[in-house]
Write a protein that holds these residues in place. Sequence first.
Motif, PDB file in Angstrom:
ATOM      1  N   CYS A  36      43.672  54.880  43.633  1.00  0.00           N
ATOM      2  CA  CYS A  36      44.131  55.907  42.697  1.00  0.00           C
ATOM      3  C   CYS A  36      43.286  57.155  42.938  1.00  0.00           C
ATOM      4  CB  CYS A  36      43.982  55.429  41.252  1.00  0.00           C
ATOM      5  SG  CYS A  36      45.230  54.201  40.796  1.00  0.00           S
ATOM      6  N   LYS A  43      48.475  56.337  37.804  1.00  0.00           N
ATOM      7  CA  LYS A  43      48.466  54.905  37.537  1.00  0.00           C
ATOM      8  C   LYS A  43      48.667  54.075  38.800  1.00  0.00           C
ATOM      9  CE  LYS A  43      50.016  55.346  32.748  1.00  0.00           C
ATOM     10  NZ  LYS A  43      51.058  54.991  31.741  1.00  0.00           N
ATOM     11  N   SER A  44      49.397  54.605  39.760  1.00  0.00           N
ATOM     12  CA  SER A  44      49.606  53.888  41.025  1.00  0.00           C
ATOM     13  C   SER A  44      48.969  54.696  42.154  1.00  0.00           C
ATOM     14  CB  SER A  44      51.096  53.686  41.295  1.00  0.00           C
ATOM     15  OG  SER A  44      51.779  54.924  41.316  1.00  0.00           O
ATOM     16  N   SER A  46      48.083  56.824  45.238  1.00  0.00           N
ATOM     17  CA  SER A  46      48.715  57.707  46.226  1.00  0.00           C
ATOM     18  C   SER A  46      47.667  58.366  47.118  1.00  0.00           C
ATOM     19  CB  SER A  46      49.558  58.777  45.528  1.00  0.00           C
ATOM     20  OG  SER A  46      48.756  59.581  44.694  1.00  0.00           O
TER      21      SER A  46
END
Length: 579
Positions: A36, A43-44, A46
Amino acid sequence: MIPESFIQELLYRVDLVDLIDELVPLKKAGANYVACCPFHHEKSPSFTVSPSKQFYHCFGCGAHGNAIGFLIEYSGLGFVDAVRELAGRAAMELPDGRAAGGGRAPQVQILAELMGRAAKFYCEQLRGCERAIGYLKERGVSGEIARRFGIGYAAEGRQNLARVFADHADADLQLAGLVIKDERGRLYDRFRDRVIFPICNQKGEVIAFGGRVLGQGEPKYLNSPETPLFEKGRELFGLPQARVAIRQAGTVIVVEGYLDVVALAQHGVENAVATLGTATSVAQVQKLLRQADRIVFCFDGDAAGRKAAWRALESSLEVLAEPKSIAFAFLPEGEDPDSLVRQRGPEAFRALMTQATPLSEFFLRELAGHCDLASAEGRVKLIAEAKPLLLRLQSSMLRLQLVKRLAELSAFSQAEVEHLCDLRPAVQSAPGRARRQAPSLLRPLLRLLLQKPRLASELPEDLLPEGSAEASAVRMLCASIRSAPGGDLPYSALLGRLQGSGCEDVLRAAAAELMQQPFAEDEIDAEFAGALSKLREGSHRRTFQLLQEKVQKLGVSGLSSEEKQRYLQSIAVRGNGDG
């Protein structure tokens, strides 16, 4: 000036994955590592790190860089300090002869060690002083928070530090600001009968102290002087302790006092820092904007507080850029952050920070408050006072919004305000419709060059079109690669060379695409040959088009003998179905 060759060697030795993983835990994902993003809330994951190319890229916020860039953005270090930090990790000696251990000059290293020993001594002294412990308890400071901030106590007496340092007359103690010589040449400790607040740098090393007097003595707060370690206009109290909370919240709160920071942390508001008794500087704002998307300056609501806020606004203009924001919170009369959070609780304080006045609103309100907007002279004064501030403002979008509001307040048009303030008009006359461009053939070429830099030596640059941002990026990339020893400059080093250039954004985009879609190693040469073939086709088409236009205008007789030969060759090529 640090030589570029040293930077290249440094980036070669430092493993970016190891560096980032120590600060932001990474997970393996195919050929890359992900997490993160530490630069924006998500939240996810990238945030992606390429071990082969030694760069990171966030597909959410666009953060992108090499090991030096990561330390600058994550830790708020300047370029030279980031290089020093990495040099210490790689056991490399800086070219100016400074030691690899931390990358600093021996004298600075000695001063840092002295400050660390003094800080430890002050902490030990606090444990034995019931009066100082009682003062902290009275202010609601727990032992845990006191340990977190390294709070200590400097006892009464002129030479207590002699218990730590065998030579109390050591010149380095005076240089560090720990010992003072009076007018009669006698030495004494700077801090006496004061609660001590260590001021730390980005690495958590003690570089200075702030001392709060116990009782009624003056000055109420006493800071270390500026030293080779400490420049107060560049530092902030509590920043190392607040860094994680700042990144999680996306906001940093700037208050005026050490105890305000400590009290807020005690009540769970951990993203606060304090200035060091001086007006907020450009360097401090710049450092904070590296850490957070939003700064809230929290000051008293009286005249002095508003004056301090205006100085902070002026320091912010040159470094505030999209999408960052700055706001100002003014406390009720008689309140400070310490008293407010203790009496009303952390949620009430956070609500006040959320409702803080945006910079644009404070800007207009303060300027308009000094002008009689009912008179022509007052409206002229408004624009005159706004002009130098608008010219300093970095954010073009925010400047446009302010210009529109100033036009409303002054009864000038937007165009008139832009003209009077020497600003470039935001709305230009509409240009002719641009030709629709075919999908670029150069983006895959950029990716090929980034994956295998040695291909730059095989690229005939005369095949590249003119007037294209991607063509300019290819040219600049090739020039940088060819200038390197062996003609093979890794991308992590190219980033440093091309930072700030007009092609930086194009290269970042190509590198991000390469991270997700690398070429298979056994296909690179074939892909490159195909790209060259398409470039030659495009070059032939451009040549024929230019010659055709000249023939239509002047006839074949208007061509030179060389142009006639090229024209006939182009016709022949097109006749063979290659056009």
